[in-house]
Design an enzyme around this catalytic site. Structure first.
Site, mmCIF file in Angstrom:
data_model
loop_
_atom_site.group_PDB
_atom_site.id
_atom_site.type_symbol
_atom_site.label_atom_id
_atom_site.label_comp_id
_atom_site.label_asym_id
_atom_site.label_seq_id
_atom_site.Cartn_x
_atom_site.Cartn_y
_atom_site.Cartn_z
ATOM 1 N N GLU A 48 0.813 -1.229 0.000
ATOM 2 C CA GLU A 48 0.000 0.000 0.000
ATOM 3 C C GLU A 48 0.842 1.274 0.000
ATOM 4 O OE1 GLU A 48 -2.638 -0.613 3.350
ATOM 5 O OE2 GLU A 48 -3.418 -2.479 2.522
ATOM 6 N N ASN A 106 1.942 -5.065 -3.156
ATOM 7 C CA ASN A 106 0.585 -5.518 -2.852
ATOM 8 C C ASN A 106 -0.250 -4.292 -2.474
ATOM 9 O OD1 ASN A 106 -1.312 -7.736 -2.046
ATOM 10 N ND2 ASN A 106 -0.977 -6.966 0.038
ATOM 11 N N HIS A 123 -10.284 -6.347 -1.993
ATOM 12 C CA HIS A 123 -11.339 -6.151 -0.988
ATOM 13 C C HIS A 123 -12.507 -5.495 -1.721
ATOM 14 C CE1 HIS A 123 -9.007 -7.458 2.407
ATOM 15 N NE2 HIS A 123 -8.003 -6.696 2.021
ATOM 16 N N GLU A 167 -6.146 -10.948 -1.072
ATOM 17 C CA GLU A 167 -6.973 -10.702 0.125
ATOM 18 C C GLU A 167 -8.457 -10.619 -0.231
ATOM 19 O OE1 GLU A 167 -5.500 -7.343 2.409
ATOM 20 O OE2 GLU A 167 -3.417 -7.863 2.022
ATOM 21 N N ASP A 175 -12.204 -10.513 -0.470
ATOM 22 C CA ASP A 175 -13.499 -10.667 0.199
ATOM 23 C C ASP A 175 -14.473 -9.728 -0.485
ATOM 24 O OD1 ASP A 175 -12.591 -8.262 1.427
ATOM 25 O OD2 ASP A 175 -12.246 -9.226 3.360
#
Ligand code: 9MR
Length: 364
Positions: free
Chosen positions: A168, A211, A247, A276, A278
């Protein structure tokens, strides 16, 4: 370590020992994600612990919930520590490392023939106070980061498939986080290349990644990564992967150019990954998602997996934890939730089935 190949070997051995009758019967449809995956694709989950779990009613699911551990080992061929390798956990004091929780995960993964994704080394968040408020000189900070990377990456050398070296580092406008990222603020952007070099020295076999979230589509942020990785690789910096956290939120719509975006990084020669995933949603007042929401969520999961399956360098596809009771989402977005692929009793949601079906289709 290539667990999927081992799984295939085990399946072949089974065929051999099962005798002639086995040849008459078509192979049973795989019933877990890891078994259904085509060779070369690891299917992962985050391992709950630390972070938002600290103040929840579930102190450490990984040590206290056996059904949870069983699901992690039976369903997945890759694990990512959700918090346990972050600075505030693994390096709580300047002269103290605490590897206990991280070791537990890496040992568990090895016993269960699973890969591990290391997360993370250079980040603006979840840093310990001693670091953020330490009043160090630039030289001291550089030494601290170098020592941390050598120590942590070195400890697990050969046992971690992919490392999120830099996490990030850009904001939503594609600008480097020059204010909230202590490393970039105090040492300048050149520290990013050094982090990759130091990680590579400590474990030449690990694939080293950038990432981030919000980089699923082609946009200002993913463009910034594209330019930076191109430039660093031209300079010989060992950047080997680009991963989209994914996400997702039903209310934001699906990032329709995900495949195209991953593909352009693959064309640069990079590994790609979904790290990651979801898909959060806002349930009605009853708290239970509607059938429509669950179907749409299942579609988002399947489309994300399809994107990874279509890009030749995408070898790792990870969901950010399960079941819903262990998800980070409600602690950050109180109105939202139900973001994972399993209900709290570990029964499978439509999203789980959509992943299983997508994997089965990819294999046939
Ligand atoms: O899931 C993690 C949660 O337990 C922590 O409280 C939180 C703190 O920032 O971090 C969560 O994981 C994040 C990950 O490390 C990086 N990408 C975003 C994830 C969700 O916030």
């Amino acid at each position: 370590m290539k667990p999927i190949r081992l799984a295939t070997t085990a399946a072949m051995a089974l065929t051999v020992f099962a005798g002639p009758a086995a040849h008459a019967t078509p192979p049973a449809q795989a019933d877990t994600l890891r078994d259904a995956a085509p060779g070369g694709l690891a299917i992962g989950s985050a391992v709950a612990g630390g972070g938002h779990h600290e103040d929840a009613q579930y102190p450490d699911p990984f040590t206290s919930d056996q059904p949870y551990r069983d699901v992690l080992s039976s369903e997945f061929s890759s694990l990512s520590p959700e918090n346990q390798m972050k600075w505030e956990y693994i390096h709580p004091q300047r002269d103290t490392y605490d590897f206990e929780a991280a070791d537990r995960i890496v040992d568990f993964a090895e016993r269960n023939v699973q890969e591990v994704r290391g997360h993370t080394l250079l980040w603006h968040s979840q840093n310990p106070d001693w670091l953020e408020n330490g009043d160090f000189t630039p030289e001291q900070l550089r030494d601290i980061l170098h020592e941390h990377i050598s120590t942590v990456v070195g400890r697990y050398a050969g046992r971690i498939e992919q490392w999120d070296v830099a996490n990030e580092i850009f904001d939503g406008n594609g600008q480097l986080r020059t204010q909230d990222n202590i490393w970039i603020r105090e040492l300048g952007p050149g520290i990013i290349a050094d982090a990759f070099r130091w990680a590579h020295e400590a474990d030449p076999s690990a694939k080293l990644f950038f990432n981030d979230y919000g980089v699923e589509a082609i946009n200002a942020k993913s463009d910034a990564y594209y330019e930076l990785t191109r430039q660093l690789r031209a300079e010989g910096v060992p950047v080997e992967g680009f991963s989209a956290q994914a996400h997702l939120n039903l209310e934001d719509g699906f990032p329709a150019d995900l495949t195209r975006n991953l593909q352009r990084f693959a064309d640069l020669g990079l590994e790609t990954a979904i790290t990651e995933l979801d898909v959060r949603l806002t349930p009605p007042e009853s708290g239970t998602p509607t059938e429509e929401q669950l179907a749409e969520q299942a579609d988002y999961y399947a489309r994300t997996l399809q994107a990874c399956l279509r890009v030749r360098t995408c070898h790792s596809f990870t969901v950010w934890g399960l079941p819903d009771k262990y998800s980070w989402v409600p602690s950050t977005f109180p109105e939202q939730g139900a973001a994972t692929i399993m209900w709290d009793d570990f029964t499978r949601k439509p999203a789980y089935h959509s992943l299983l079906d997508t994997l089965a289709a990819a294999r046939s």
